[in-house]
Design an enzyme around this catalytic site. Structure first.
Site, PDB file in Angstrom:
ATOM      1  N   HIS A  63       0.807  -1.208   0.135  1.00 35.37           N
ATOM      2  CA  HIS A  63       0.019   0.025   0.102  1.00 35.37           C
ATOM      3  C   HIS A  63       1.005   1.365   0.057  1.00 35.37           C
ATOM      4  O   HIS A  63       0.605   2.154  -0.664  1.00 35.37           O
ATOM      5  CB  HIS A  63      -0.773   0.081   1.198  1.00 35.37           C
ATOM      6  N   GLU A  64       1.864   1.290   0.773  1.00 35.16           N
ATOM      7  CA  GLU A  64       2.837   2.435   0.668  1.00 35.16           C
ATOM      8  C   GLU A  64       3.479   2.630  -0.244  1.00 35.16           C
ATOM      9  O   GLU A  64       3.994   3.735  -0.856  1.00 35.16           O
ATOM     10  CB  GLU A  64       3.696   2.381   2.252  1.00 35.16           C
ATOM     11  N   HIS A 106       1.752   4.609  -2.908  1.00 33.35           N
ATOM     12  CA  HIS A 106       1.970   5.973  -2.718  1.00 33.35           C
ATOM     13  C   HIS A 106       3.210   6.402  -3.652  1.00 33.35           C
ATOM     14  O   HIS A 106       3.395   7.482  -4.294  1.00 33.35           O
ATOM     15  CB  HIS A 106       1.872   6.431  -1.298  1.00 33.35           C
TER      16      HIS A 106
END
Length: 225
Positions: A95-96, A99
């Site tokens: 998920h990071e 980004h």
């Protein structure tokens, strides 16, 4: 009765969602992935597959303190996720990375959110002083300024939603395609990411409700005049 309902929404609901997130995260922290990749390894694999060799990965203290720092192009993972090879660990890690990919692709909502950071910080820090001062001294101008500041902070919360949802969507796609998890493990990863997303949804809803309450109070002040 209406005040009680409002209190339940702004106080109880966020606590309940945080408890649900921790419970879901803790459960899937005990379930290992078939690939046995750690969060750090999964993050590195996905970063490299997207040509982001310049993005580094570092462990950071704390639980669920994971984040991507666009200033120094670093994915920081809490130690459980950095070293762990669980469904939860790789889900949060990728998920990071989502980004980081957004940053590399110049994702519009991410850019807009970054641009709003200074204004949102000012809004969060100063809005209540102006709003409280306006209410206490019946200064509509001060009240209006506080509402404008607070609205900037609320806008930041609203823009955060598509940024987070998009990063989670990217994470689910790349985890399977990169071999980090199998298809039958995707449902567990989705539960972790959805639980995390609920915290952003709750924060946004509460912020919007607070803004509406302040606007109604401002209208009431003007009607009294």
């Amino acid at each position: 009765m209406s005040f009680l309902i409002y209190f339940i929404i702004i106080m109880i609901v966020p606590i309940a969602i945080q408890m649900y997130l921790k419970k879901t995260y803790k459960k899937h922290l005990q379930i290992s992935t078939s690939s046995n990749m750690t969060g750090a390894e999964a993050a590195r694999k996905v970063l490299d597959e997207n040509g982001l060799y310049n993005v580094s990965i570092e462990p950071v203290k704390g639980q669920l303190s994971d984040h991507y720092d666009p200033r120094d192009k670093t994915v920081r993972l809490s130690e459980d996720n950095y070293y762990g090879s669980s469904i939860a660990s790789v889900s949060v890690a990728t998920h990071e990375v989502g980004h980081a990919i957004q940053d590399a692709e110049d994702y519009a909502f991410l850019r807009f959110r970054h641009a709003l950071v200074p204004v949102a910080n000012i809004g969060s820090n100063l809005s209540f002083f102006f709003i409280l001062g306006g209410l206490l001294f019946q200064f509509t101008g001060m009240m209006l300024l506080g509402i404008i500041f607070f609205a900037a902070a609320v806008l930041f919360q609203v823009i955060t939603l598509p940024v987070e949802f998009n990063a989670s969507s990217r994470a689910l796609n790349v985890m399977v395609s990169s071999g980090v998890i199998r298809n039958d493990e995707e449902s567990g990863a989705k539960k972790v990411l959805n639980a995390a997303a609920l915290t952003y949804v709750a924060a946004t809803v509460i912020a919007v409700m607070e803004l509406l309450r302040f606007v109604l109070a401002f209208i009431g002040m003007n009607n009294d005049d």
